[in-house]
Design a protein around this motif. Sequence first.
Motif, PDB file in Angstrom:
ATOM      1  N   ALA A 160      66.730  99.184 115.701  1.00 27.45           N
ATOM      2  CA  ALA A 160      67.102  97.778 115.830  1.00 27.45           C
ATOM      3  C   ALA A 160      67.326  97.206 114.424  1.00 27.45           C
ATOM      4  N   SER A 161      66.799  96.022 114.151  1.00 24.55           N
ATOM      5  CA  SER A 161      67.114  95.347 112.902  1.00 24.55           C
ATOM      6  C   SER A 161      66.456  93.981 112.948  1.00 24.55           C
ATOM      7  N   HIS A 163      68.247  91.735 112.965  1.00 25.21           N
ATOM      8  CA  HIS A 163      69.241  91.103 113.831  1.00 25.21           C
ATOM      9  C   HIS A 163      68.948  91.329 115.311  1.00 25.21           C
ATOM     10  N   ALA A 164      67.820  91.952 115.606  1.00 24.19           N
ATOM     11  CA  ALA A 164      67.306  91.981 116.973  1.00 24.19           C
ATOM     12  C   ALA A 164      66.278  90.874 117.172  1.00 24.19           C
ATOM     13  N   TYR A 174      77.082  92.742 116.212  1.00 23.85           N
ATOM     14  CA  TYR A 174      75.892  93.446 115.728  1.00 23.85           C
ATOM     15  C   TYR A 174      74.632  92.788 116.281  1.00 23.85           C
ATOM     16  N   ASN A 175      74.577  91.464 116.223  1.00 25.53           N
ATOM     17  CA  ASN A 175      73.436  90.742 116.780  1.00 25.53           C
ATOM     18  C   ASN A 175      73.230  91.084 118.251  1.00 25.53           C
ATOM     19  N   LYS A 178      71.962  94.719 118.862  1.00 28.26           N
ATOM     20  CA  LYS A 178      70.576  94.937 118.464  1.00 28.26           C
ATOM     21  C   LYS A 178      69.599  94.231 119.412  1.00 28.26           C
ATOM     22  N   ARG A 182      66.646  96.144 122.141  1.00 25.65           N
ATOM     23  CA  ARG A 182      65.258  95.780 122.437  1.00 25.65           C
ATOM     24  C   ARG A 182      65.047  95.693 123.944  1.00 25.65           C
ATOM     25  N   THR A 200      61.273 100.149 119.270  1.00 27.63           N
ATOM     26  CA  THR A 200      62.350  99.855 118.330  1.00 27.63           C
ATOM     27  C   THR A 200      61.800  99.825 116.916  1.00 27.63           C
ATOM     28  N   SER A 202      62.669  97.804 113.446  1.00 25.82           N
ATOM     29  CA  SER A 202      63.435  96.669 112.929  1.00 25.82           C
ATOM     30  C   SER A 202      63.174  96.508 111.439  1.00 25.82           C
ATOM     31  N   ASP A 268      57.869  96.836 118.940  1.00 25.76           N
ATOM     32  CA  ASP A 268      58.833  96.844 117.843  1.00 25.76           C
ATOM     33  C   ASP A 268      58.103  97.002 116.521  1.00 25.76           C
TER      34      ASP A 268
END
Length: 282
Positions: A160-161, A163-164, A174-175, A178, A182, A200, A202, A268
């Motif tokens: 993820a990121s 941005h998740a 992208y948002n 991600k 989740r 995930t 992030s 996460d």
Amino acid sequence: MDIHEPAIHIDDRLLLKDDSFTPDNDCIVTGAGTGIGRATAIAATVNGLMVVGLDINETEGNTTQNMARNMGGQMIFIPTDLTRDVDVEHAVGEATKLGYLKFLANIAGIQHIDPIDNFPMQTFDYMHRLMLRAPFLLSKLTLPHIRNNKDGAGAIGNMASIHAHICTVNKPAYNIMKFGLRALTQSIAAEGMGKIRSFTVSTGFVKTGLTLGQIPAQAMQRGISEEEVVSDVMMGFSRVKDMMTPIEVGNLFIFGFSRFAKYLIGGDLLLDGGIVKTYAQN
């Protein structure tokens, strides 16, 4: 601006003792040709797993395979277009011939910088197939094999990121992908009944080609210099002013797969320098 993707050194990897980390157990890693995927593949091999690396870039994928083997790991590389179901099905089938399919790391992804009203739908559709549909399909195909292995246990990790968790401008696709990962992760965890875990990872910005490649576009979109993109946009809200390295992220997948993460079920691993939790306190 001196930002380069760092080399992967064997001393930088997390080495964990786990009865599941043996060459009899397979770990599929997508995006294994470069960046976080490459680092995760190498981290998994040096922890004793049989790694099956997937990537559309055959040259870089073979390079990763050679790197892993030079570090004493066992890995095969299968050229795979993750947007083609037939390729994905073939890759999973080949993985099952090598041992018990136990772990899956969905890492492959791309970036495109544009506002919603200018975002090309062809690019959106490609990102969806690569970054959300492919992880769903891989999970769908691997879950029955995980259930049928010796102990019926395993884990699926999804990259993820931040941005998740938060949305930034000019990255709508992208948002969305991600955040979707989740939801996929939690869905797998709900159906895994504690035996098949999912999680995930992030992070903030990582020193990869994907990150470096978006700096010029960010500079153009925002009307600032590339140096300002790094210092003010990428690292501006981070309490740690240096980007993570790919192997640091790969190590998080190893922890998530290990016995030490038995309560990581749908959760996460947010290691972002404090961006998400402290950004409003500047």
